[in-house]
Design a protein around this motif. Structure first.
Motif, PDB file in Angstrom:
ATOM      1  N   PRO A 158     -13.920 -18.096 -28.739  1.00 50.12           N
ATOM      2  CA  PRO A 158     -14.670 -16.836 -28.816  1.00 50.12           C
ATOM      3  C   PRO A 158     -14.791 -16.119 -27.475  1.00 50.12           C
ATOM      4  CG  PRO A 158     -16.184 -18.697 -28.818  1.00 50.12           C
ATOM      5  CD  PRO A 158     -14.800 -19.276 -28.874  1.00 50.12           C
ATOM      6  N   ALA A 159     -14.438 -16.782 -26.394  1.00 53.80           N
ATOM      7  CA  ALA A 159     -14.605 -16.210 -25.053  1.00 53.80           C
ATOM      8  C   ALA A 159     -13.272 -15.734 -24.499  1.00 53.80           C
ATOM      9  CB  ALA A 159     -15.234 -17.231 -24.110  1.00 53.80           C
ATOM     10  N   THR A 160     -13.354 -15.092 -23.336  1.00 50.37           N
ATOM     11  CA  THR A 160     -12.166 -14.634 -22.617  1.00 50.37           C
ATOM     12  C   THR A 160     -12.123 -15.319 -21.265  1.00 50.37           C
ATOM     13  OG1 THR A 160     -12.199 -12.460 -23.684  1.00 50.37           O
ATOM     14  CG2 THR A 160     -10.982 -12.647 -21.622  1.00 50.37           C
ATOM     15  N   GLY A 193      -7.279  -6.567 -23.414  1.00 46.86           N
ATOM     16  CA  GLY A 193      -8.321  -7.561 -23.591  1.00 46.86           C
ATOM     17  C   GLY A 193      -9.650  -7.178 -22.997  1.00 46.86           C
ATOM     18  N   ASP A 222     -17.951 -13.413 -22.191  1.00 47.71           N
ATOM     19  CA  ASP A 222     -18.070 -12.927 -23.565  1.00 47.71           C
ATOM     20  C   ASP A 222     -17.549 -11.505 -23.671  1.00 47.71           C
ATOM     21  OD1 ASP A 222     -19.507 -15.281 -24.605  1.00 47.71           O
ATOM     22  OD2 ASP A 222     -21.129 -14.583 -23.300  1.00 47.71           O
ATOM     23  N   SER A 270     -15.242 -17.457 -17.233  1.00 47.93           N
ATOM     24  CA  SER A 270     -15.359 -17.295 -18.685  1.00 47.93           C
ATOM     25  C   SER A 270     -16.300 -16.131 -18.971  1.00 47.93           C
ATOM     26  CB  SER A 270     -15.897 -18.574 -19.321  1.00 47.93           C
ATOM     27  OG  SER A 270     -16.032 -18.411 -20.727  1.00 47.93           O
ATOM     28  N   LEU A 277      -5.901 -11.990 -18.402  1.00 49.94           N
ATOM     29  CA  LEU A 277      -6.981 -12.354 -19.315  1.00 49.94           C
ATOM     30  C   LEU A 277      -6.391 -13.185 -20.449  1.00 49.94           C
ATOM     31  CD1 LEU A 277      -8.842  -8.921 -19.678  1.00 49.94           C
ATOM     32  CD2 LEU A 277      -9.193 -10.684 -17.950  1.00 49.94           C
ATOM     33  N   ARG A 278      -7.132 -14.224 -20.874  1.00 52.66           N
ATOM     34  CA  ARG A 278      -6.679 -15.069 -21.970  1.00 52.66           C
ATOM     35  C   ARG A 278      -7.840 -15.330 -22.916  1.00 52.66           C
ATOM     36  NH1 ARG A 278      -6.438 -19.904 -20.447  1.00 52.66           N
ATOM     37  NH2 ARG A 278      -7.184 -19.715 -18.291  1.00 52.66           N
ATOM     38  N   ARG A 279      -7.560 -15.313 -24.213  1.00 51.03           N
ATOM     39  CA  ARG A 279      -8.573 -15.701 -25.179  1.00 51.03           C
ATOM     40  C   ARG A 279      -8.684 -17.216 -25.216  1.00 51.03           C
ATOM     41  NH1 ARG A 279     -12.389 -12.520 -26.470  1.00 51.03           N
ATOM     42  NH2 ARG A 279     -12.726 -13.751 -28.366  1.00 51.03           N
ATOM     43  N   THR A 280      -9.906 -17.733 -25.149  1.00 58.57           N
ATOM     44  CA  THR A 280     -10.161 -19.168 -25.259  1.00 58.57           C
ATOM     45  C   THR A 280     -11.265 -19.351 -26.291  1.00 58.57           C
ATOM     46  OG1 THR A 280     -11.726 -19.059 -23.410  1.00 58.57           O
ATOM     47  CG2 THR A 280      -9.449 -19.661 -22.892  1.00 58.57           C
TER      48      THR A 280
END
Length: 383
Positions: A207-209, A113, A222, A220, A202-205
């Motif tokens: 469009p952000a990480t 990620g 980009d 948060s 890390l986690r996708r949320t």
């Protein structure tokens, strides 16, 4: 002769083989499709767009032709048979060789990620992302790569946070006093530091990480960039007779357990030490090639580790080896509470009354003199 690794150390090994009189067949194998290029600018001028790819080249077509070598680029080595003296390639070919130089370097420690910054392709991808407008950037790791990348991102107008598990960035390399100075340079430029805590995931949320921290907080981002160290490229040597352990184990002359095989650069653990330094990649090949051609250890390199870093318009240079407990004295220039003075400074690290390392901020000429003194002292101590 075969050289596996077509970056800085591999190129220097090729030059040394020809300079020391080897006139036989020479094959250079490189897993990247690019001719040898300079990696340090990737996190500096290349990332910010001040330098393009033509400025990265370490050699040109004329020199490569003069080396009279076969360049097998974009081809990965997958095995070594020391008894049969053959290198196995992923495309199915087998190279018979009288001698081998291992110069496969190291790869960035991955974090799913996150971007890494080790190769030209890494830098191309990250540079493209950074041109998409101002973004929230989180850099994981406050070592030289992380610090330089953070500085470049800040120069491009991004909002930057650096995460570092240690109390200060560059603490193992510079010690607490001078690591604090480097942290001041970042803070002057508006870069935030979160120290003393690690990253748990890390986690996708959307469009952000989301960057989850060990202290329970979440940031948060980009763009997430990981500068969390490097792993020596030795997987292709599994099953060979060579001794491996955080690199290829070598004696003081870069010679492995097989006299017809030497290792240089970031992949080599020479005399118990694996040093990811530009000086190792450029100075080890001379002794390694001497020993390879002789079939035994005759020469031993003693390079003085050297780092340099461009951050926020300042040139930071360090040579030598710091150990906890060393005394640090500013001998030229001025170091203020808010950071380096207008003309920079030169600091000496002393151990038992002897200078063992030097650090300079914007003092290139005094630093060069001090670095030469260190080199002469090392030569004297080892002869």
């Amino acid at each position: 002769m075969t050289i596996v690794g077509a970056s800085l150390a591999g190129l220097y090994a090729a030059r040394e083989l020809r300079a020391q009189g080897y006139d036989g067949r020479l094959v250079v194998v490189g897993d990247e499709p690019h001719p040898p290029y300079d990696r340090p600018p990737l996190s500096k001028d290349f990332l910010t767009g001040r330098a393009d790819e033509d400025r990265l080249a370490l050699t040109d077509a004329e020199e490569r032709a003069g080396l009279d070598a076969e360049w097998l680029l974009g081809v990965r080595a997958r095995g070594l048979d020391t008894a049969a003296r053959t290198v196995l390639l992923e495309d199915g070919r087998t190279l018979a060789t009288d001698g081998l130089v291992i110069a496969t370097g190291a790869k960035a420690r991955p974090l799913p990620g996150a971007h890494t910054l080790r190769t030209l392709d890494d830098a191309r991808a990250l540079r493209a992302r950074l041109t998409e407008g101002p973004q929230q950037v989180v850099v994981i790791g406050g070592g030289f790569i992380g610090a330089e990348t953070a500085a470049s991102c800040a120069a491009l107008g991004h909002d930057v946070t650096v995460l570092e598990a240690a109390p200060l960035p560059l603490l193992p390399q510079l010690g607490p006093q001078m690591a604090a100075v480097c942290a001041t340079l970042h803070r002057r430029a508006g870069v935030r530091f979160r120290t003393g805590t690690g990253v748990t995931g890390l986690r996708r949320t959307g469009p952000a990480t989301a960057v989850d921290l060990a202290d329970g907080h979440t940031l948060s981002a980009d763009i997430v960039i990981a500068g969390i160290g490097a792993v020596p490229n030795t997987a292709w040597l599994a099953g060979s007779t060579l001794a491996l352990g955080d690199g290829v184990l070598c004696d003081e002359g870069c010679v492995t357990a097989s006299p017809q095989v030497v290792a240089v650069g970031d992949v080599a653990r020479v005399g118990g030490v694996r040093a990811e330094h530009w000086t190792s990649a450029t100075e080890q090949p001379r002794a390694a090639v001497t020993n390879l051609l002789a079939g035994r250890t005759l020469a031993t390199p003693h390079p003085v580790p050297y780092f340099w870093s461009d951050q926020y318009g300042s040139r930071i240079q360090f040579a030598g080896r710091y150990r906890p407990g060393d005394t640090v004295r500013v001998t030229e220039g001025e170091l203020l509470d808010e950071g380096p003075g207008d003309d920079g400074f030169l600091a000496r690290y002393e151990r038992d009354g002897t200078t063992v390392a030097v650090l300079a901020v914007d003092r290139p000429r005094p630093f060069t003199r001090a670095r030469r003194e260190l080199g002469r002292a090392v030569e004297t101590a080892t002869t």
